[in-house]
Design a protein around this motif. Sequence first.
Motif, short mmCIF file in Angstrom:
data_model
loop_
_atom_site.label_atom_id
_atom_site.label_comp_id
_atom_site.label_asym_id
_atom_site.label_seq_id
_atom_site.Cartn_x
_atom_site.Cartn_y
_atom_site.Cartn_z
N ALA A 20 79.60 -32.92 47.28
CA ALA A 20 79.13 -33.21 45.93
C ALA A 20 78.04 -34.27 45.96
O ALA A 20 77.95 -35.09 46.89
CB ALA A 20 80.29 -33.69 45.06
N GLU A 21 77.22 -34.27 44.94
CA GLU A 21 76.18 -35.29 44.82
C GLU A 21 76.81 -36.64 44.51
O GLU A 21 77.92 -36.73 44.00
CB GLU A 21 75.19 -34.91 43.72
N GLY A 22 76.08 -37.69 44.80
CA GLY A 22 76.58 -39.03 44.55
C GLY A 22 76.93 -39.73 45.84
O GLY A 22 77.04 -39.11 46.90
N GLY A 23 77.10 -41.05 45.73
CA GLY A 23 77.38 -41.84 46.91
C GLY A 23 78.78 -41.63 47.44
O GLY A 23 79.65 -41.09 46.75
N PRO A 24 79.02 -42.03 48.69
CA PRO A 24 80.36 -41.92 49.26
C PRO A 24 81.35 -42.85 48.55
O PRO A 24 80.97 -43.86 47.97
CB PRO A 24 80.15 -42.33 50.72
N VAL A 25 82.60 -42.47 48.60
CA VAL A 25 83.67 -43.23 47.95
C VAL A 25 84.68 -43.64 49.02
O VAL A 25 85.04 -42.84 49.89
CB VAL A 25 84.39 -42.37 46.88
N THR A 26 85.11 -44.90 48.97
CA THR A 26 86.19 -45.37 49.84
C THR A 26 87.43 -45.57 48.99
O THR A 26 87.40 -46.26 47.96
CB THR A 26 85.82 -46.69 50.53
N VAL A 27 88.52 -44.92 49.39
CA VAL A 27 89.77 -44.98 48.65
C VAL A 27 90.81 -45.66 49.54
O VAL A 27 91.04 -45.22 50.68
CB VAL A 27 90.25 -43.57 48.27
N THR A 28 91.41 -46.72 49.05
CA THR A 28 92.38 -47.47 49.84
C THR A 28 93.74 -47.49 49.14
O THR A 28 93.83 -47.39 47.91
CB THR A 28 91.92 -48.91 50.07
N GLY A 29 94.78 -47.61 49.93
CA GLY A 29 96.13 -47.68 49.38
C GLY A 29 97.16 -47.45 50.46
O GLY A 29 96.84 -47.38 51.65
#
Length: 230
Positions: free
Chosen positions: A189-198
Amino acid sequence: MIDHVRDLASVREATDRFLSAAGKLGDAAVAAPSRLPGWTRGHVMAHVARNADALVNVLAGRPMYASAESRDGDIARDAGRPLDAHLADLRESAARLSAQAALPADWTRTVVMRNGVTDRAARVPFRRWIELELHLVDLDAGYELEDLPEEFTGREIAFLAERWSARPGIPAVTLVADDGRSWRTGGTAEGGPVTVTGSPAGLLAWLAGRGDKGAALDAGGAPLPVLPPL
Protein backbone atom coordinates in the motif's frame (compact mmCIF):
# COMPACT_ATOMS: atom_id res chain seq x y z
CA MET A 1 13.74 -25.80 8.98
CA ILE A 2 10.35 -27.40 9.65
CA ASP A 3 10.52 -30.42 11.95
CA HIS A 4 7.27 -32.26 11.27
CA VAL A 5 8.05 -34.95 13.85
CA ARG A 6 8.40 -32.36 16.60
CA ASP A 7 5.28 -30.58 15.39
CA LEU A 8 3.32 -33.83 15.50
CA ALA A 9 4.33 -34.15 19.16
CA SER A 10 3.07 -30.59 19.74
CA VAL A 11 -0.18 -31.52 18.01
CA ARG A 12 -0.66 -34.42 20.42
CA GLU A 13 -0.06 -32.14 23.40
CA ALA A 14 -2.44 -29.50 22.03
CA THR A 15 -5.06 -32.17 21.35
CA ASP A 16 -4.87 -33.24 24.99
CA ARG A 17 -5.27 -29.62 26.12
CA PHE A 18 -8.27 -29.13 23.86
CA LEU A 19 -9.94 -32.33 25.05
CA SER A 20 -9.25 -31.49 28.69
CA ALA A 21 -10.78 -28.02 28.39
CA ALA A 22 -13.73 -29.19 26.31
CA GLY A 23 -14.36 -32.08 28.69
CA LYS A 24 -15.10 -29.65 31.50
CA LEU A 25 -18.04 -28.16 29.61
CA GLY A 26 -21.61 -29.42 29.86
CA ASP A 27 -24.21 -29.85 27.14
CA ALA A 28 -25.67 -26.42 27.86
CA ALA A 29 -22.22 -24.82 27.59
CA VAL A 30 -21.64 -26.58 24.26
CA ALA A 31 -24.73 -24.84 22.87
CA ALA A 32 -23.62 -21.42 24.18
CA PRO A 33 -21.85 -18.87 21.96
CA SER A 34 -18.12 -19.20 21.33
CA ARG A 35 -15.84 -16.25 20.67
CA LEU A 36 -16.35 -16.66 16.92
CA PRO A 37 -19.30 -14.65 15.62
CA GLY A 38 -22.26 -16.85 14.78
CA TRP A 39 -20.68 -20.05 16.13
CA THR A 40 -21.49 -21.92 19.29
CA ARG A 41 -18.86 -23.92 21.12
CA GLY A 42 -20.36 -26.92 19.35
CA HIS A 43 -19.53 -25.34 15.99
CA VAL A 44 -15.93 -24.85 17.11
CA MET A 45 -15.56 -28.45 18.25
CA ALA A 46 -17.21 -29.79 15.10
CA HIS A 47 -14.86 -27.70 12.97
CA VAL A 48 -11.78 -28.95 14.82
CA ALA A 49 -12.86 -32.56 14.33
CA ARG A 50 -13.68 -32.10 10.64
CA ASN A 51 -10.38 -30.26 10.12
CA ALA A 52 -8.52 -33.36 11.31
CA ASP A 53 -10.29 -35.43 8.67
CA ALA A 54 -9.64 -32.73 6.08
CA LEU A 55 -5.91 -32.88 6.81
CA VAL A 56 -6.03 -36.68 6.47
CA ASN A 57 -7.32 -35.98 2.96
CA VAL A 58 -4.50 -33.53 2.29
CA LEU A 59 -1.80 -35.95 3.39
CA ALA A 60 -3.42 -38.74 1.36
CA GLY A 61 -3.43 -36.60 -1.79
CA ARG A 62 -7.19 -36.03 -1.88
CA PRO A 63 -9.05 -32.69 -1.94
CA MET A 64 -9.13 -31.15 1.52
CA TYR A 65 -12.92 -30.72 1.35
CA ALA A 66 -15.37 -31.95 -1.27
CA SER A 67 -16.64 -28.37 -1.52
CA ALA A 68 -17.05 -25.23 0.56
CA GLU A 69 -20.72 -26.09 0.93
CA SER A 70 -20.01 -29.59 2.24
CA ARG A 71 -17.46 -28.20 4.70
CA ASP A 72 -19.95 -25.72 6.12
CA GLY A 73 -22.75 -28.28 6.05
CA ASP A 74 -20.74 -30.83 8.02
CA ILE A 75 -19.97 -28.28 10.72
CA ALA A 76 -23.61 -27.20 10.95
CA ARG A 77 -24.73 -30.85 11.05
CA ASP A 78 -22.39 -31.77 13.90
CA ALA A 79 -22.55 -28.59 15.99
CA GLY A 80 -25.67 -29.46 17.98
CA ARG A 81 -24.48 -32.81 19.34
CA PRO A 82 -24.11 -33.46 23.09
CA LEU A 83 -20.69 -33.05 24.65
CA ASP A 84 -19.91 -36.77 24.81
CA ALA A 85 -20.45 -37.10 21.06
CA HIS A 86 -18.16 -34.14 20.39
CA LEU A 87 -15.42 -35.54 22.61
CA ALA A 88 -15.59 -38.96 20.97
CA ASP A 89 -15.44 -37.37 17.52
CA LEU A 90 -12.48 -35.19 18.48
CA ARG A 91 -10.56 -38.21 19.80
CA GLU A 92 -11.38 -40.44 16.84
CA SER A 93 -10.63 -37.83 14.17
CA ALA A 94 -7.34 -36.96 15.91
CA ALA A 95 -6.43 -40.65 15.91
CA ARG A 96 -7.16 -40.89 12.17
CA LEU A 97 -4.87 -37.95 11.48
CA SER A 98 -2.14 -39.41 13.68
CA ALA A 99 -2.38 -42.73 11.85
CA GLN A 100 -2.16 -41.05 8.45
CA ALA A 101 0.85 -39.00 9.55
CA ALA A 102 2.60 -42.16 10.74
CA LEU A 103 2.56 -43.73 7.26
CA PRO A 104 5.80 -43.66 5.23
CA ALA A 105 5.70 -40.50 3.13
CA ASP A 106 7.76 -37.84 1.38
CA TRP A 107 7.39 -34.89 3.72
CA THR A 108 9.09 -32.57 1.21
CA ARG A 109 6.27 -32.99 -1.33
CA THR A 110 3.83 -30.23 -2.19
CA VAL A 111 0.26 -30.67 -0.96
CA VAL A 112 -2.89 -28.75 -1.82
CA MET A 113 -4.86 -27.08 0.96
CA ARG A 114 -8.22 -25.33 0.91
CA ASN A 115 -8.92 -22.90 -1.95
CA GLY A 116 -5.97 -24.22 -3.93
CA VAL A 117 -3.32 -22.99 -1.49
CA THR A 118 -0.19 -25.13 -1.70
CA ASP A 119 2.35 -25.93 0.99
CA ARG A 120 4.93 -28.52 1.89
CA ALA A 121 3.61 -31.65 3.55
CA ALA A 122 6.01 -30.98 6.43
CA ARG A 123 4.03 -27.88 7.42
CA VAL A 124 0.69 -29.70 7.70
CA PRO A 125 1.32 -30.69 11.35
CA PHE A 126 1.99 -27.04 12.23
CA ARG A 127 -1.22 -26.04 10.47
CA ARG A 128 -3.07 -28.54 12.64
CA TRP A 129 -1.35 -27.13 15.73
CA ILE A 130 -2.66 -23.70 14.72
CA GLU A 131 -6.21 -25.02 14.51
CA LEU A 132 -6.04 -26.56 17.96
CA GLU A 133 -4.45 -23.61 19.76
CA LEU A 134 -6.46 -20.77 18.26
CA HIS A 135 -9.76 -22.62 18.40
CA LEU A 136 -9.16 -23.55 22.02
CA VAL A 137 -9.02 -19.79 22.66
CA ASP A 138 -12.18 -19.41 20.56
CA LEU A 139 -13.90 -22.06 22.70
CA ASP A 140 -13.94 -19.55 25.59
CA ALA A 141 -13.16 -22.25 28.12
CA GLY A 142 -10.48 -20.49 30.17
CA TYR A 143 -7.59 -20.63 27.69
CA GLU A 144 -6.36 -17.25 26.47
CA LEU A 145 -3.92 -15.96 23.87
CA GLU A 146 -1.52 -15.26 26.72
CA ASP A 147 -1.59 -18.97 27.61
CA LEU A 148 -0.32 -20.10 24.20
CA PRO A 149 3.11 -21.75 24.20
CA GLU A 150 5.85 -19.20 23.51
CA GLU A 151 7.23 -21.18 20.59
CA PHE A 152 3.80 -21.44 19.01
CA THR A 153 3.08 -17.72 19.38
CA GLY A 154 6.34 -16.74 17.68
CA ARG A 155 5.90 -19.21 14.85
CA GLU A 156 2.28 -18.25 14.28
CA ILE A 157 3.17 -14.54 14.17
CA ALA A 158 5.86 -15.37 11.59
CA PHE A 159 3.41 -17.55 9.64
CA LEU A 160 0.75 -14.84 9.51
CA ALA A 161 3.30 -12.10 8.80
CA GLU A 162 4.37 -14.13 5.77
CA ARG A 163 0.73 -14.61 4.78
CA TRP A 164 0.02 -10.87 4.81
CA SER A 165 3.26 -9.91 3.05
CA ALA A 166 2.71 -8.31 -0.34
CA ARG A 167 -1.07 -8.38 0.13
CA PRO A 168 -2.77 -5.44 -1.61
CA GLY A 169 -3.73 -2.57 0.65
CA ILE A 170 -1.37 -3.36 3.54
CA PRO A 171 1.56 -0.97 4.06
CA ALA A 172 4.99 -2.14 5.11
CA VAL A 173 4.72 -3.09 8.78
CA THR A 174 7.46 -3.97 11.26
CA LEU A 175 6.14 -5.91 14.22
CA VAL A 176 8.18 -5.52 17.40
CA ALA A 177 7.38 -7.63 20.45
CA ASP A 178 8.24 -6.39 23.92
CA ASP A 179 10.50 -9.42 24.34
CA GLY A 180 12.75 -8.19 21.52
CA ARG A 181 11.53 -10.37 18.65
CA SER A 182 10.52 -8.70 15.40
CA TRP A 183 8.85 -9.58 12.09
CA ARG A 184 7.90 -7.77 8.88
CA THR A 185 4.72 -7.95 6.85
CA GLY A 186 2.67 -6.02 4.30
CA GLY A 187 4.44 -3.76 1.90
CA THR A 188 2.21 -2.89 -1.08
CA ALA A 189 0.00 0.00 0.00
CA GLU A 190 1.00 3.61 -0.46
CA GLY A 191 2.26 5.56 2.51
CA GLY A 192 5.17 5.28 4.89
CA PRO A 193 6.12 2.15 6.81
CA VAL A 194 4.45 1.49 10.15
CA THR A 195 6.08 0.04 13.27
CA VAL A 196 3.67 -1.79 15.57
CA THR A 197 4.84 -2.73 19.06
CA GLY A 198 3.25 -4.73 21.85
CA SER A 199 3.16 -8.08 23.57
CA PRO A 200 3.45 -11.25 21.48
CA ALA A 201 -0.13 -12.11 22.42
CA GLY A 202 -1.29 -8.66 21.34
CA LEU A 203 0.51 -8.90 18.00
CA LEU A 204 -0.98 -12.33 17.39
CA ALA A 205 -4.44 -11.04 18.33
CA TRP A 206 -4.18 -8.39 15.62
CA LEU A 207 -2.77 -10.68 12.93
CA ALA A 208 -5.31 -13.44 13.63
CA GLY A 209 -8.32 -11.22 14.30
CA ARG A 210 -8.70 -12.49 17.86
CA GLY A 211 -9.08 -10.97 21.30
CA ASP A 212 -8.89 -7.19 21.27
CA LYS A 213 -7.76 -7.29 17.62
CA GLY A 214 -4.73 -5.15 18.38
CA ALA A 215 -6.39 -2.50 20.54
CA ALA A 216 -3.48 -2.57 23.00
CA LEU A 217 -0.78 -2.20 20.33
CA ASP A 218 1.25 0.95 19.72
CA ALA A 219 1.53 2.06 16.09
CA GLY A 220 3.35 5.30 16.88
CA GLY A 221 0.23 7.40 16.44
CA ALA A 222 -0.68 5.87 13.08
CA PRO A 223 -3.84 3.80 12.71
CA LEU A 224 -3.39 0.06 12.64
CA PRO A 225 -3.62 -1.20 9.06
CA VAL A 226 -6.76 -3.17 8.28
CA LEU A 227 -6.04 -6.85 7.67
CA PRO A 228 -8.24 -9.24 5.69
CA PRO A 229 -10.07 -11.94 7.66
CA LEU A 230 -8.32 -15.28 7.95
